[in-house]
Design an enzyme around this catalytic site. Structure first.
Site, PDB file in Angstrom:
ATOM      1  N   GLU A   1       1.633  13.934   6.404  1.00 35.70           N
ATOM      2  CA  GLU A   1       0.553  13.569   5.542  1.00 35.70           C
ATOM      3  C   GLU A   1       0.207  14.762   4.854  1.00 35.70           C
ATOM      4  OE1 GLU A   1      -4.374  12.660   6.000  1.00 35.70           O
ATOM      5  OE2 GLU A   1      -2.982  12.504   7.701  1.00 35.70           O
TER       6      GLU A   1
ATOM      7  N   GLY B   1     -14.411  13.923  17.512  1.00 37.56           N
ATOM      8  CA  GLY B   1     -13.335  13.522  17.619  1.00 37.56           C
ATOM      9  C   GLY B   1     -12.417  14.132  16.665  1.00 37.56           C
TER      10      GLY B   1
ATOM     11  N   CYS C   1      -8.397  10.679   1.578  1.00 39.08           N
ATOM     12  CA  CYS C   1      -8.712  12.036   1.807  1.00 39.08           C
ATOM     13  C   CYS C   1      -7.747  13.250   1.039  1.00 39.08           C
ATOM     14  CB  CYS C   1      -8.532  12.282   3.501  1.00 39.08           C
ATOM     15  SG  CYS C   1      -6.989  11.500   4.175  1.00 39.08           S
ATOM     16  N   CYS C   2      -6.447  12.708   0.965  1.00 42.46           N
ATOM     17  CA  CYS C   2      -5.447  13.381   0.259  1.00 42.46           C
ATOM     18  C   CYS C   2      -5.911  13.958  -1.112  1.00 42.46           C
ATOM     19  CB  CYS C   2      -4.235  13.120   0.288  1.00 42.46           C
ATOM     20  SG  CYS C   2      -3.727  12.680   2.122  1.00 42.46           S
TER      21      CYS C   2
ATOM     22  N   GLU D   1      -0.600   9.382  13.077  1.00 42.12           N
ATOM     23  CA  GLU D   1      -0.621  10.219  12.060  1.00 42.12           C
ATOM     24  C   GLU D   1      -0.451  11.763  13.013  1.00 42.12           C
ATOM     25  OE1 GLU D   1      -4.198   9.995   9.738  1.00 42.12           O
ATOM     26  OE2 GLU D   1      -3.576   8.641   8.532  1.00 42.12           O
TER      27      GLU D   1
END
Length: 654
Positions: free
Chosen positions: A336, A190, A416-417, A320
């Site tokens: 993002e 996904g 994650c960033c 997002e």
């Protein structure tokens, strides 16, 4: 057991070393502060920051400790991105302590790997019987992809193959589960990521099966019957995130139609650009015109109609995601950080497909603004969302703006960033140049040294630059022996003119223009010097008439940098300020501003609240007063305390 490596990457035929005052500082910050800080964050040792539990999950999966899984289903990927950043960092500068830390983490990962090669702490700890049953939501292949990228980077930096072999075992397991053969899943993740990672693994090892598997995942996406829809139905229409649902939108995962038929950027923005990056890789490796054409269509839609002036993409926090053409709100924006980093990945690959300067223009825009602005100057605080307009009270009190922060955060539960920023900064040397035939294309003006083969001879090109503050660039070309080849210099889309001279002789500005580059082809000799002068005057930028959020407004740009107003310099409310549409700008370099930066000063008007005679509403306008307006580079905003910020400013007349 070690396996044979047959390096395929053409990058190995060239090397780039950054020697740049501006970016060198950020790379050192990543090495000395960001990577060590993130190591502590992953181990839950940062006070006042949200716990990661990422390392703890691996310790539980490895049997070193008891406990339950905590965090997001994709928590493993934070560890992978940190390891990838470590790999790139070690390729720039050996660090025995950092290498030892990484080796210990890799050892832990190896212990958490299951006997059949499977690696994922969520399903090992929490739902061991449900592997590969929810590709839509649960990121198993996504996490694997990030670990593959980490393994490649770490092997290339250190020559150590432990993580590489761990991930090759995992890929062997994945290959036994997925594919077109009878009895295998005809599916895909996904969240795209493994597709581009498998291509990196193929380029390193030369194993065709990795390329084949990447192609399968790309080719299968969006085919009918739709795998994600079938999987959802088989689970009783239950999702990982919200339980039972009555609606599934495959467009969110870019799985609504086959990728070769897609023309508009839709769905989750990070997933999209990761997939587009893999598509561009496959288009080049397999000489696939249908994939190439799809990449161009998607690029055009995304950058011409759905990209912020800062290089941000993904305009809504709901998913997002992209929304529709020209829908780019400034105060409820998402943009993002990971999405802009993915856009840079995609741009780099499009440059490899075709030497068109428009790809490098976008890469530069996203890099200098959205990505750089996401990290504080201390390297320890980050934006996940990158707004173009901030009213701090609205961020805390309006339900529609809770995702927007007025100050960077120390860490995130969904982190994650920050490691994505670290891995981009430490691998920035891979984004400065591309080679097409015997021509070296300078895509970014960053001080650096390039070594490689051009025109059948070894060539060393040294670039000196004081970007982004000055537009003067010098390139010294030193071939091992006199040879004919090309040097191509990008003409930035924001520039109003560009002068070039070789050994003091000014060149015809109209000659040699190819797809946004000034291509210089000649017989080069050792010591030849190219001098480039690109005007960097501050100027106004206007948005497309259909971009409603920016109607009757202007933004300020100087060189690659977008500027903004902050309350620190202009007082609040910023909504009462307009620029004098006929006023000129003054540029001032301020050493005292966060390490030194060019500030743009102008004239404008402010609503004088003391002249307001009505209540909440009135038939009379409030009077205006003349004011000085000060704009700072967008990437620096939010480093001087919490306050209002604004990129797009109304214009007015005296």
């Amino acid at each position: 057991m070690s396996r044979t490596i047959k390096t395929q990457q053409t990058d190995k035929q060239q090397s780039v070393k950054i020697q740049d005052e501006f970016w060198g500082g950020y790379i050192r910050l990543a090495q000395d502060v960001v990577i060590p800080y993130q190591y502590e964050a992953l181990h839950d040792r940062v006070p006042d920051a949200e716990p990661s539990h990422a390392i703890a999950n691996f310790e539980i999966a490895a049997g070193r400790k008891e406990g339950e899984f905590h965090g997001w289903v994709f928590q493993d990927s934070d560890v992978a991105k940190w390891l990838e950043a470590v790999g790139y960092s070690l390729s720039l500068k050996r660090d025995p302590i950092l290498e030892r830390q990484a080796d210990e983490v890799i050892g832990l990962i190896g212990e958490a790997q299951q006997p059949d090669g499977y690696l994922n702490t969520y399903f090992t700890i929490k739902e061991p019987g449900k592997r590969w049953t929810n590709l839509q939501d649960c990121h198993e292949l996504y996490c694997a992809g990030h670990f593959i990228e980490a393994a490649v980077a770490y092997y290339e930096a250190t020559g150590k193959d432990k993580l590489l072999n761990i991930m090759r075992r995992m890929v062997d397991h994945i290959d036994s589960v997925f594919g077109p053969e009878e009895g295998k899943l005809k599916g895909y993740d996904g969240h795209q990521e493994i597709e581009l990672a498998l291509i990196k693994l193929y380029r390193l090892t030369g194993e065709e099966n990795y390329l084949k598997l990447s192609s399968f995942f790309i080719d299968q996406r969006g085919q009918e019957p739709n795998f994600l829809r079938q999987e959802w139905e088989s689970r009783g229409r239950i999702t990982h995130w919200s339980g039972q649902t009555d609606h599934l939108d495959p467009a969110y995962n870019q799985a609504h139609i086959p990728v070769r038929e897609q023309s508009e950027a839709v769905g989750h923005s990070v997933r999209a650009v990761y997939m587009y990056s893999a598509m561009a890789d496959l288009a080049m490796l397999k000489d696939d015109d249908t994939l190439r054409d799809a990449c161009v269509r998607l690029w055009n839609n995304m950058t011409d109609k759905q990209m912020y002036i800062t290089g941000g993409i993904g305009s809504t926090h709901h998913g997002e995601a992209f929304t529709f053409d020209y829908d780019l709100p400034n105060d409820t924006v998402y943009a993002e950080t990971c999405a802009s980093i993915g856009l840079i990945f995609f741009a780099r690959r499009m440059l490899e497909l075709a030497p068109e300067a428009r790809y490098a223009d976008v890469m530069e825009r996203a890099l200098y603004n959205n990505v750089l602005g996401s990290m504080a100057q201390d390297g320890k605080h980050y934006f996940y969302v990158n707004p173009l307009e901030v009213w701090p009270q609205a961020c805390s009190c309006s339900p529609g703006k809770h995702h927007v922060k007025a100050e960077r955060q120390g860490w995130f539960g969904c982190a994650c960033c920050p490691p994505n920023v670290a891995r981009l900064l430490t691998s920035l040397n891979h984004y400065i140049y591309t080679v097409h035939g015997d021509t070296l294309h300078t895509d970014l003006y960053i001080g650096s040294e390039w070594k490689g083969m051009l025109g059948g001879t070894e060539v060393n090109v040294t670039q000196e630059s004081n970007y982004p503050w000055e537009g003067k660039v010098s390139l010294k070309v030193n071939p091992a022996e006199a040879a004919e080849f090309g040097i191509a210099l990008r003409v930035p889309s924001w520039s109003s003119g560009m002068e070039i001279s070789i050994n003091g002789e000014v060149l015809d500005p109209a000659a040699g223009r190819e797809l946004g580059y000034r291509v210089i082809r000649r017989v080069w000799s050792a010591g030849d010097t190219i001098e480039v002068s690109i005007p960097m005057e501050a100027h106004r930028v206007y948005a497309h008439p259909e971009l409603r959020a920016d109607a009757q407004k202007t933004a300020i740009q100087r060189g690659p940098l977008v500027y903004c107003l902050e309350a620190t310099d202009n007082s609040e409310p910023l909504s009462s300020i307009s620029l004098n549409e006929t006023g000129e700008f003054k540029e001032v370099f301020k050493d005292s501003l966060l390490g030194g930066a060019v500030v743009v000063e102008g004239t404008g008007f402010r609503v004088n609240p003391s002249g307001w005679s009505g209540g909440l509403y009135s038939r009379e306008k409030a009077p205006l007063e003349s004011v000085k307006v000060t704009a700072v580079p967008y990437y620096l905003w939010g480093n001087r305390g919490s306050g209002e910020m604004k990129v797009w400013i109304p214009e007015g007349k005296a």
